[in-house]
Scaffold this active site. Structure first.
Site, PDB file in Angstrom:
ATOM      1  N   GLY A   1      -9.364   5.623   7.595  1.00 37.00           N
ATOM      2  CA  GLY A   1     -10.619   5.673   8.354  1.00 37.00           C
ATOM      3  C   GLY A   1     -11.716   6.322   7.538  1.00 37.00           C
ATOM      4  O   GLY A   1     -11.464   7.037   6.570  1.00 37.00           O
TER       5      GLY A   1
ATOM      6  N   LYS B   1       1.428   4.221  -2.885  1.00 37.95           N
ATOM      7  CA  LYS B   1       1.285   5.645  -2.569  1.00 37.95           C
ATOM      8  C   LYS B   1       2.564   6.407  -2.913  1.00 37.95           C
ATOM      9  O   LYS B   1       2.501   7.529  -3.403  1.00 37.95           O
ATOM     10  CB  LYS B   1       0.931   5.812  -1.090  1.00 37.95           C
ATOM     11  CG  LYS B   1      -0.491   5.331  -0.786  1.00 37.95           C
ATOM     12  CD  LYS B   1      -0.727   5.205   0.700  1.00 37.95           C
ATOM     13  CE  LYS B   1      -2.174   4.876   1.021  1.00 37.95           C
ATOM     14  NZ  LYS B   1      -2.370   4.471   2.430  1.00 37.95           N
TER      15      LYS B   1
ATOM     16  N   ASP C   1       0.837  -1.201   0.000  1.00 38.42           N
ATOM     17  CA  ASP C   1       0.000   0.000   0.000  1.00 38.42           C
ATOM     18  C   ASP C   1       0.879   1.261   0.000  1.00 38.42           C
ATOM     19  O   ASP C   1       0.640   2.195  -0.768  1.00 38.42           O
ATOM     20  CB  ASP C   1      -0.909  -0.046   1.244  1.00 38.42           C
ATOM     21  CG  ASP C   1      -1.822   1.148   1.347  1.00 38.42           C
ATOM     22  OD1 ASP C   1      -2.849   1.165   0.650  1.00 38.42           O
ATOM     23  OD2 ASP C   1      -1.497   2.081   2.107  1.00 38.42           O
TER      24      ASP C   1
HETATM   25  P1  NAP Z   1     -14.325  -1.942   2.001  1.00 38.47           P
HETATM   26  O1  NAP Z   1     -14.708  -1.565   3.385  1.00 38.47           O
HETATM   27  O2  NAP Z   1     -13.874  -3.326   1.727  1.00 38.47           O
HETATM   28  O3  NAP Z   1     -15.571  -1.582   1.068  1.00 38.47           O
HETATM   29  C1  NAP Z   1     -15.640  -1.945  -0.288  1.00 38.47           C
HETATM   30  C2  NAP Z   1     -17.076  -1.697  -0.788  1.00 38.47           C
HETATM   31  O4  NAP Z   1     -17.112  -1.945  -2.167  1.00 38.47           O
HETATM   32  C3  NAP Z   1     -18.106  -2.608  -0.140  1.00 38.47           C
HETATM   33  O5  NAP Z   1     -19.289  -1.891   0.105  1.00 38.47           O
HETATM   34  C4  NAP Z   1     -18.359  -3.683  -1.198  1.00 38.47           C
HETATM   35  O6  NAP Z   1     -19.694  -4.168  -1.201  1.00 38.47           O
HETATM   36  C5  NAP Z   1     -18.126  -2.903  -2.467  1.00 38.47           C
HETATM   37  N1  NAP Z   1     -17.609  -3.767  -3.536  1.00 38.47           N
HETATM   38  C6  NAP Z   1     -16.395  -4.325  -3.618  1.00 38.47           C
HETATM   39  N2  NAP Z   1     -16.273  -5.043  -4.748  1.00 38.47           N
HETATM   40  C7  NAP Z   1     -17.462  -4.939  -5.396  1.00 38.47           C
HETATM   41  C8  NAP Z   1     -17.981  -5.446  -6.610  1.00 38.47           C
HETATM   42  N3  NAP Z   1     -17.264  -6.233  -7.404  1.00 38.47           N
HETATM   43  N4  NAP Z   1     -19.241  -5.106  -6.973  1.00 38.47           N
HETATM   44  C9  NAP Z   1     -19.990  -4.300  -6.163  1.00 38.47           C
HETATM   45  N5  NAP Z   1     -19.559  -3.785  -4.998  1.00 38.47           N
HETATM   46  C10 NAP Z   1     -18.296  -4.098  -4.618  1.00 38.47           C
HETATM   47  O7  NAP Z   1     -13.162  -0.991   1.462  1.00 38.47           O
HETATM   48  P2  NAP Z   1     -12.773   0.476   1.977  1.00 38.47           P
HETATM   49  O8  NAP Z   1     -11.900   0.370   3.180  1.00 38.47           O
HETATM   50  O9  NAP Z   1     -13.978   1.330   2.035  1.00 38.47           O
HETATM   51  O10 NAP Z   1     -11.817   0.960   0.783  1.00 38.47           O
HETATM   52  C11 NAP Z   1     -12.351   1.320  -0.473  1.00 38.47           C
HETATM   53  C12 NAP Z   1     -11.260   1.946  -1.340  1.00 38.47           C
HETATM   54  O11 NAP Z   1     -10.737   3.099  -0.685  1.00 38.47           O
HETATM   55  C13 NAP Z   1     -10.047   1.042  -1.591  1.00 38.47           C
HETATM   56  O12 NAP Z   1      -9.518   1.356  -2.863  1.00 38.47           O
HETATM   57  C14 NAP Z   1      -9.071   1.478  -0.507  1.00 38.47           C
HETATM   58  O13 NAP Z   1      -7.733   1.212  -0.858  1.00 38.47           O
HETATM   59  C15 NAP Z   1      -9.331   2.970  -0.495  1.00 38.47           C
HETATM   60  N6  NAP Z   1      -8.995   3.662   0.743  1.00 38.47           N
HETATM   61  C16 NAP Z   1      -9.383   3.158   1.938  1.00 38.47           C
HETATM   62  C17 NAP Z   1      -9.104   3.862   3.105  1.00 38.47           C
HETATM   63  C18 NAP Z   1      -9.527   3.369   4.460  1.00 38.47           C
HETATM   64  O14 NAP Z   1      -9.167   3.996   5.452  1.00 38.47           O
HETATM   65  N7  NAP Z   1     -10.269   2.284   4.557  1.00 38.47           N
HETATM   66  C19 NAP Z   1      -8.421   5.070   3.022  1.00 38.47           C
HETATM   67  C20 NAP Z   1      -8.008   5.564   1.755  1.00 38.47           C
HETATM   68  C21 NAP Z   1      -8.324   4.850   0.632  1.00 38.47           C
HETATM   69  P3  NAP Z   1     -20.307  -5.046   0.014  1.00 38.47           P
HETATM   70  O15 NAP Z   1     -20.282  -4.113   1.195  1.00 38.47           O
HETATM   71  O16 NAP Z   1     -21.673  -5.396  -0.412  1.00 38.47           O
HETATM   72  O17 NAP Z   1     -19.378  -6.200   0.194  1.00 38.47           O
HETATM   73  N1  HSE Z   2      -5.104   0.699   4.400  1.00 39.79           N
HETATM   74  C1  HSE Z   2      -4.712   2.051   4.229  1.00 39.79           C
HETATM   75  C2  HSE Z   2      -3.893   2.493   5.408  1.00 39.79           C
HETATM   76  C3  HSE Z   2      -5.921   2.923   4.088  1.00 39.79           C
HETATM   77  O1  HSE Z   2      -3.874   1.776   6.419  1.00 39.79           O
HETATM   78  O2  HSE Z   2      -3.248   3.534   5.321  1.00 39.79           O
HETATM   79  C4  HSE Z   2      -5.595   4.354   3.734  1.00 39.79           C
HETATM   80  O3  HSE Z   2      -5.093   4.450   2.421  1.00 39.79           O
END
Ligand code: NAP
Ligand code: HSE
Length: 433
Positions: A302, A205, A201
């Site tokens: 988050g 970045k 990750d």
């Molecule tokens: P997550 O909690 O796993 O959520 C993913 C969502 O996408 C879920 O609602 C899932 O549906 C849906 N999804 C995944 N694959 C799908 C498909 N093939 N068809 C339809 N829906 C689908 O992930 P997240 O933590 O929110 O992260 C999302 C993105 O943001 C990623 O690219 C991650 O790298 C990025 N990001 C995350 C953070 C963080 O702090 N978490 C920070 C910066 C960037 P269901 O709920 O129905 O399973």
């Molecule tokens: N998994 C990532 C982290 C989310 O822990 O920084 C934010 O990009």
């Protein structure tokens, strides 16, 4: 008040943050963007899942066709993650002249060029502030506010999960797996946390940040990567003895027109501002030839911090009035070609922990092999015998600044010694010089 309809692809951690902000800050967003934002559809996999947000059931769909074929939807917010189908959905959306906001660093770092070119050719806006360092406005910072500078160095703590784990290990003595579980519960970790703990990750970045900061295309494979799974509490204790802390740092430096790009655990002085970045906080420390040193600091992961960056991107598109005439090309990474250094050509100080047989002469053998490969040692610590293995002792060596290739050559020879049980860990030490 004008109204704009948007769609979210995903309602996980980030999607929920976006939904909450759009609702709780509706008034501010309307005033600042000039639009009332309506979430018309949200793509998910499972319609029945309990999500803890009040999204009306009828706007959830498992069918992307419901979104792509709706011409009234003008902005697609991709927060589903992964490569496919996210890539395909964004390409199809741009074909239909929909603007894009994404948080997907993996896709941007590995296949971003295709998406940027598509956005340019279709004349749509493509924003990705949330892809690096969560809520910190670092993409805009580099893209807009530092363009007067030649960036010389950039050091980042850009992964919240690993920073959270290292913080818990250092300050609370928590075990690695327990700390990882907490980071997952807080919504910081990726769906597959290997990406966090093995440094992928942060590697993605750093590729994105370096492309922007150095105006050159960085292939992700050119970023050297190590994760934090090899860090043991004993390394953290030794770091404390040296008045240092261990952080997973993403580093890029330019020397003689060549870039060195690396992500690895790093020992840094407790006095450096990056040493005091704890928990899921991220920070990016930049040295520009005009501005000098500056540091961006904030929550790097988050739901709400990341949602903050995503919603700001939506507002940017709306403020631009979705006016394609005024578009700035999305990524200026083709300004210069820069050579990338091999990891063997970098220079650093090194902490090396070795388990050896406790016998006369072993210390001399090890130190002279380093000497033969031009590695100068700053200090050597030998503690009493290991309680469990009464014939083994730990050696901790710290080198002066030296070439990594020499370290690797010396270690190859050291491995061959009969009295060496294990080279337990090698951690680079950074002095920000
Ligand atoms: P997550 O909690 O796993 O959520 C993913 C969502 O996408 C879920 O609602 C899932 O549906 C849906 N999804 C995944 N694959 C799908 C498909 N093939 N068809 C339809 N829906 C689908 O992930 P997240 O933590 O929110 O992260 C999302 C993105 O943001 C990623 O690219 C991650 O790298 C990025 N990001 C995350 C953070 C963080 O702090 N978490 C920070 C910066 C960037 P269901 O709920 O129905 O399973
Ligand atoms: N998994 C990532 C982290 C989310 O822990 O920084 C934010 O990009």
């Amino acid at each position: 008040m004008k109204k704009v309809r948007i769609a979210l692809l995903g309602l996980g951690n980030v999607g929920r943050g976006v939904w909450r902000i759009l609702n709780s800050n509706k008034e501010e967003i309307m005033k600042r963007s000039g639009y009332e934002v309506e979430v018309a559809k949200i793509l998910v996999r499972d319609l029945e899942k309990e999500r803890g947000v009040n999204t009306p059931r009828e706007i959830l769909t498992t069918n992307f066709e419901d979104i792509i074929n709706d011409d009234s939807i003008k902005i697609i917010v991709e927060v589903m993650g992964g490569i496919e189908p996210a890539r395909e959905y964004m390409l199809q959306s741009m074909d239909k002249k929909k603007h894009i906001v994404t948080a997907n660093k993996m896709l941007l770092a590995t296949g971003g060029d295709e998406l940027f070119k598509k956005a340019d050719s279709e004349g749509v806006m493509f924003h990705y502030e949330a892809s690096v360092a969560g809520g910190i406005p670092i993409i805009n910072g580099i893209n807009e506010s530092l363009t007067a500078n030649k960036v010389e160095k950039l050091y980042g703590i850009v992964n919240g999960t690993t920073n959270y784990i290292l913080t818990k290990m250092e300050l609370e003595g928590l075990d690695f797996n327990e700390a990882l579980r907490e980071a997952q519960e807080m919504g910081y970790a990726e769906a597959d946390p290997t990406s966090d703990i093995e440094g992928y990750d942060a590697q993605y970045k750093l590729a994105i940040l370096s492309s922007l900061a150095f105006g050159t295309k960085i292939e992700v494979e050119n970023v050297y990567r190590e994760g934090i799974t090899g860090i043991k509490s004993i390394d953290i204790e030794y770091a404390k003895e040296f008045k240092k802390v261990i952080k997973l740092l993403a580093i890029v430096k330019e020397n003689d027109g060549k870039l060195e790009l690396r992500v690895h655990p790093t020992m840094i002085s407790k006095n450096h501002p990056l040493a005091n970045v704890y928990d899921s906080f991220n920070a990016v420390f930049i040295r520009g030839n005009a501005v000098g040193d500056l540091m961006f600091y904030g929550r790097g992961a988050g739901d709400l911090p990341t949602g903050s960056a995503v919603v700001s991107d939506i507002v940017s598109i709306l403020r631009n009035n979705m006016d394609i005439e005024n578009l700035v090309p999305v990524l200026k990474n083709n300004l210069w070609n820069k050579e990338i250094k091999s990891i063997n050509d970098i220079e650093s100080k090194y902490y090396i922990r070795i388990t050896v047989e406790d016998k006369i002469g072993v210390l001399g053998e090890v130190t002279s092999l380093f000497g033969e490969k031009n590695v100068s040692l700053l200090s050597v610590i030998q503690r009493g015998r290991d309680k469990e293995h009464d014939k083994k002792v730990t050696l901790v060596l710290v080198t002066h600044y030296t070439n990594e290739g020499n370290i690797r050559e010396a270690l190859k020879e050291i491995y061959k010694l009969d009295s060496i049980y294990k080279v337990n860990n090698i951690i680079r030490m950074e002095e920000f010089r």
